[in-house]
Design an enzyme around this catalytic site. Structure first.
Site, PDB file in Angstrom:
ATOM      1  N   ASP A 100     -11.047  19.263  -3.166  1.00  0.00           N
ATOM      2  CA  ASP A 100     -11.595  20.873  -4.061  1.00  0.00           C
ATOM      3  C   ASP A 100     -11.615  19.854  -6.115  1.00  0.00           C
ATOM      4  OD1 ASP A 100      -8.271  20.339  -3.931  1.00  0.00           O
ATOM      5  OD2 ASP A 100      -8.488  22.144  -3.726  1.00  0.00           O
ATOM      6  N   ASP A 109     -20.818  17.253   4.319  1.00  0.00           N
ATOM      7  CA  ASP A 109     -22.296  17.901   3.526  1.00  0.00           C
ATOM      8  C   ASP A 109     -22.104  18.880   2.525  1.00  0.00           C
ATOM      9  OD1 ASP A 109     -24.204  19.483   5.113  1.00  0.00           O
ATOM     10  OD2 ASP A 109     -22.993  21.223   5.278  1.00  0.00           O
ATOM     11  N   ASP A 147     -24.605  18.085  -1.391  1.00  0.00           N
ATOM     12  CA  ASP A 147     -25.481  19.074  -2.147  1.00  0.00           C
ATOM     13  C   ASP A 147     -25.500  18.876  -3.112  1.00  0.00           C
ATOM     14  OD1 ASP A 147     -26.746  19.049   1.181  1.00  0.00           O
ATOM     15  OD2 ASP A 147     -26.813  21.905   0.162  1.00  0.00           O
ATOM     16  N   TYR A 189     -17.763  19.618  13.297  1.00  0.00           N
ATOM     17  CA  TYR A 189     -19.462  19.531  14.014  1.00  0.00           C
ATOM     18  C   TYR A 189     -18.953  18.851  15.625  1.00  0.00           C
ATOM     19  CZ  TYR A 189     -21.948  20.080   9.288  1.00  0.00           C
ATOM     20  OH  TYR A 189     -21.994  20.005   8.387  1.00  0.00           O
ATOM     21  N   LYS A 238      -7.736  15.931   2.625  1.00  0.00           N
ATOM     22  CA  LYS A 238      -6.893  17.017   2.306  1.00  0.00           C
ATOM     23  C   LYS A 238      -5.443  17.179   3.007  1.00  0.00           C
ATOM     24  CE  LYS A 238      -7.379  21.585   0.810  1.00  0.00           C
ATOM     25  NZ  LYS A 238      -7.215  22.550  -0.306  1.00  0.00           N
TER      26      LYS A 238
HETATM   27  C1  IPM Z   1     -27.367  17.746   6.245  1.00  0.00           C
HETATM   28  C2  IPM Z   1     -27.496  19.505   6.915  1.00  0.00           C
HETATM   29  C3  IPM Z   1     -27.572  19.366   8.536  1.00  0.00           C
HETATM   30  C4  IPM Z   1     -26.096  19.151   8.666  1.00  0.00           C
HETATM   31  C5  IPM Z   1     -27.252  20.577   9.865  1.00  0.00           C
HETATM   32  C6  IPM Z   1     -28.324  21.542   8.919  1.00  0.00           C
HETATM   33  C7  IPM Z   1     -27.552  20.536  10.721  1.00  0.00           C
HETATM   34  O1  IPM Z   1     -27.370  20.283   5.925  1.00  0.00           O
HETATM   35  O2  IPM Z   1     -27.634  17.364   6.677  1.00  0.00           O
HETATM   36  O3  IPM Z   1     -26.704  17.551   5.361  1.00  0.00           O
HETATM   37  O4  IPM Z   1     -24.436  19.955   8.010  1.00  0.00           O
HETATM   38  O5  IPM Z   1     -24.955  17.953   8.581  1.00  0.00           O
HETATM   39 MN    MN Z   2     -26.493  19.823   4.602  1.00  0.00          MN
END
Ligand code: IPM
Ligand code: MN
Ligand code: NAD
Length: 363
Positions: A228, A252, A256, A146, A196
């Site tokens: 993975d 990230d 999710d 990032y 990894k």
């Molecule tokens: C998160 C989001 C952000 C990230 C994006 C929107 C930059 O997906 O906070 O998880 O990737 O960190």
């Molecule tokens: Mn995210």
């Protein structure tokens, strides 16, 4: 009585809708504590760009600099609308990453929590959820791909190229490891390291530094899982995890997935903690598909308020009241639209938080 200043970054899509509910929760907490909160709205995200030409305006920076803590609503637009903004000003690159960098909020706590009573929300079988899920994902938030050097261009043969570097220093790894080990010490003392190192040199250094830091925490058992395989394990046997630590991009994606095993990203609060300042945000995005409909689940944003109470203001008791008040809405048989189940009564964004507040005041 003490007064704390909170900057409220309004965001895009469902952002302003869920922020209204966070403010209601903050006001209810004032009623049951000795704390006063001075809330200051600030423009942030694509909405700020269209209003004043910058997605993280100078005025917002000044408000955040002055604040004791920051609550940030989700930012971002759908692909088509996003392309109306120059690449560098799009809110992810132009606002969110600069916010993380400005306050060096390197430790991102993303709890994946589902009490047994709410096991129905998860797409996983009840026997996998067992007594419930309680994982703390710790994501390094200001390093890696990032924030590494980036470059794109065209080779002499006309071939377009891009370079995007995954960068970490030893000190960046060391500080997130201390956060993870300390968190483990307060929980089951089992820390899972996600890496990894079979491919990435960054993971080789990551693991080396982990071994060095581990010497300060001999009581903590460290397990190593390759990223993975961790994705599969989160679906097949998530209860093996307690605290997990990982670099930025892995975090990230896996966080999710954490939302997925709970049943919705609507159940994903987070804390972004720095040594000087911290900010709090739902892990999900601005959900353009449901914006303006009054059906967004405000749990992640109100949960981020609870994390702020705990981590910035030492108000664990009030935070616990807030968590219980939110869970009681579900166990009373109400559901937000993202989690709807047969037999549960669907409620909208503001109805959910109205019930949370009733529960807080009755506590
Ligand atoms: C998160 C989001 C952000 C990230 C994006 C929107 C930059 O997906 O906070 O998880 O990737 O960190
Ligand atoms: Mn995210
Ligand atoms: P998203 O998280 O916005 O939405 C994914 C799915 O989850 C959608 O179906 C959405 O309706 C649902 N969802 C998310 N939050 C919900 C909630 N509180 N209640 C009910 N349902 C909810 O992800 P996306 O669609 O990939 O991204 C949309 C925008 O958000 C993009 O511009 C992205 O860059 C941005 N984004 C911002 C943040 C942030 O501000 N931290 C995080 C992730 C994505």
């Amino acid at each position: 009585m003490s007064v704390k200043k909170i900057a409220l970054l309004q965001g895009d899509g469902i952002g302003p809708e869920v922020m209204v509910e966070a403010v209601k929760a903050i006001k209810a907490i004032e009623k049951i504590s000795d704390m006063k909160f001075e809330c200051i709205n600030a423009k942030f995200g694509a909405s700020a760009y269209f209003e004043c030409g910058a997605s993280f305006p100078e005025e917002t920076k000044a408000i955040c600099d002055e604040a004791d803590a920051i609550i940030k609503a989700p930012i971002g637009l759908n692909k088509e609308d996003s392309e109306k903004i120059p690449v560098e000003e799009r809110p992810e690159r132009g606002a969110l990453l600069p916010l993380r960098r400005r306050y060096d909020t390197y430790a991102n706590f993303r709890p994946i929590k589902l009490p047994k009573a709410l096991a129905d929300f998860s797409p996983l079988k009840p026997e996998i959820i067992g007594e419930g899920l309680d994982i703390m994902m710790i994501r390094e938030l200001v390093g890696g791909l990032y924030f590494g050097k980036k470059d794109r261009g065209v080779n002499a043969d006309g071939n377009r190229y891009v370079h995007e570097q995954l960068e970490y220093t030893e000190n960046q790894i060391k500080r997130i490891m201390h956060v993870a080990f300390k968190e483990s010490m307060g929980r089951t003392k089992v820390l899972t390291n996600i890496h990894k190192s079979n491919v990435l040199m960054s993971s080789v250094l990551w693991n080396e530094v982990l071994e060095e830091v581990a010497k300060d925490y001999p009581e903590v058992e460290v397990k190593h899982v390759i990223v993975d395989a961790a994705a599969t394990a989160l679906c097949l046997n998530p209860r093996q995890f307690d605290v997990m630590v990982m670099e930025n991009m892995f975090g990230d994606i896996l966080s999710d997935q954490g939302g997925g095993i709970l049943g919705s990203l609507g159940l994903m609060p987070s804390a972004c903690v720095g040594d000087e300042k911290s900010y709090y945000e739902p892990s999900h995005g601005s959900a353009p598909d449901i914006a303006g409909k009054g059906i967004a689940n405000p749990y992640s944003t109100i949960g981020s308020v609870a994390l702020m109470l705990e981590k910035s203001f030492d108000m664990k008791k009030e935070a616990d009241i807030l968590w219980s008040a939110m869970q009681k809405v579900f166990t009373d048989g109400f559901s937000t639209c993202d989690l709807t189940r047969p037999g549960m009564k669907n409620i909208g964004t503001s109805e959910f938080s109205d019930k949370v507040i009733e529960n807080i005041l009755a506590s």
